[in-house]
Design a protein around this motif. Structure first.
Motif, PDB file in Angstrom:
ATOM      1  N   HIS A  76       0.552  17.793   6.419  1.00  0.00           N
ATOM      2  CA  HIS A  76      -0.556  16.876   6.711  1.00  0.00           C
ATOM      3  C   HIS A  76      -1.126  17.267   8.068  1.00  0.00           C
TER       4      HIS A  76
ATOM      5  N   GLY B   6      -1.876  13.148   3.176  1.00  0.00           N
ATOM      6  CA  GLY B   6      -2.516  12.136   3.997  1.00  0.00           C
ATOM      7  C   GLY B   6      -3.283  11.087   3.208  1.00  0.00           C
ATOM      8  N   ASP B   7      -3.323  11.222   1.889  1.00  0.00           N
ATOM      9  CA  ASP B   7      -4.023  10.232   1.076  1.00  0.00           C
ATOM     10  C   ASP B   7      -3.297   8.893   1.161  1.00  0.00           C
ATOM     11  N   HIS B   8      -4.011   7.813   0.886  1.00  0.00           N
ATOM     12  CA  HIS B   8      -3.421   6.476   0.967  1.00  0.00           C
ATOM     13  C   HIS B   8      -4.216   5.515   0.107  1.00  0.00           C
ATOM     14  N   SER B   9      -3.672   4.333  -0.063  1.00  0.00           N
ATOM     15  CA  SER B   9      -4.348   3.319  -0.878  1.00  0.00           C
ATOM     16  C   SER B   9      -4.723   2.125  -0.033  1.00  0.00           C
TER      17      SER B   9
ATOM     18  N   ARG C 249       0.863  -1.184   0.000  1.00  0.00           N
ATOM     19  CA  ARG C 249       0.000   0.000   0.000  1.00  0.00           C
ATOM     20  C   ARG C 249       0.898   1.233   0.000  1.00  0.00           C
ATOM     21  N   TRP C 250       0.321   2.394  -0.298  1.00  0.00           N
ATOM     22  CA  TRP C 250       1.088   3.638  -0.237  1.00  0.00           C
ATOM     23  C   TRP C 250       0.382   4.643   0.662  1.00  0.00           C
ATOM     24  N   HIS C 251       1.186   5.591   1.189  1.00  0.00           N
ATOM     25  CA  HIS C 251       0.678   6.640   2.068  1.00  0.00           C
ATOM     26  C   HIS C 251       1.459   7.920   1.783  1.00  0.00           C
ATOM     27  N   CYS C 252       0.750   9.018   1.552  1.00  0.00           N
ATOM     28  CA  CYS C 252       1.378  10.313   1.292  1.00  0.00           C
ATOM     29  C   CYS C 252       1.476  11.098   2.590  1.00  0.00           C
ATOM     30  N   HIS C 253       2.688  11.502   2.935  1.00  0.00           N
ATOM     31  CA  HIS C 253       2.898  12.295   4.141  1.00  0.00           C
ATOM     32  C   HIS C 253       2.634  13.781   3.899  1.00  0.00           C
TER      33      HIS C 253
END
Length: 76
Positions: free
Chosen positions: A73, A46-49, A39-43
């Motif tokens: 964030h 705050g979006d994520h998969s 999975r991915w997470h944007c610091h």
């Protein structure tokens, strides 16, 4: 409301890839080393998969990093 830059957050134990968005915020791809569940997470924003295969997750995270301009964030 508290804002905090997350350009270089601590690396999680299961970090596979760290990309950076347009402002330098980290976009982490995490999962197992075999790539069956990642999975991915944007610091930045705050979006994520959800969980996907590594090739799918890597492509999706790269697309997000290419367009995301968030550098902060919201925390708690």
């Amino acid at each position: 409301m508290k804002l905090s830059p997350n350009a270089n957050p601590p690396e999680p134990a299961d970090l596979l890839i760290r990309l950076h968005n347009q402002t330098g915020a980290g976009v982490d791809v995490t999962g197992n080393e075999h790539g069956h569940s990642s999975r991915w997470h944007c610091h930045g924003c705050g979006d994520h998969s959800g969980q996907h295969s590594l090739p799918f997750t890597r492509r999706e995270a790269n697309e997000h990093a290419t367009t995301c301009r968030a550098s902060h964030h919201r925390l708690g």
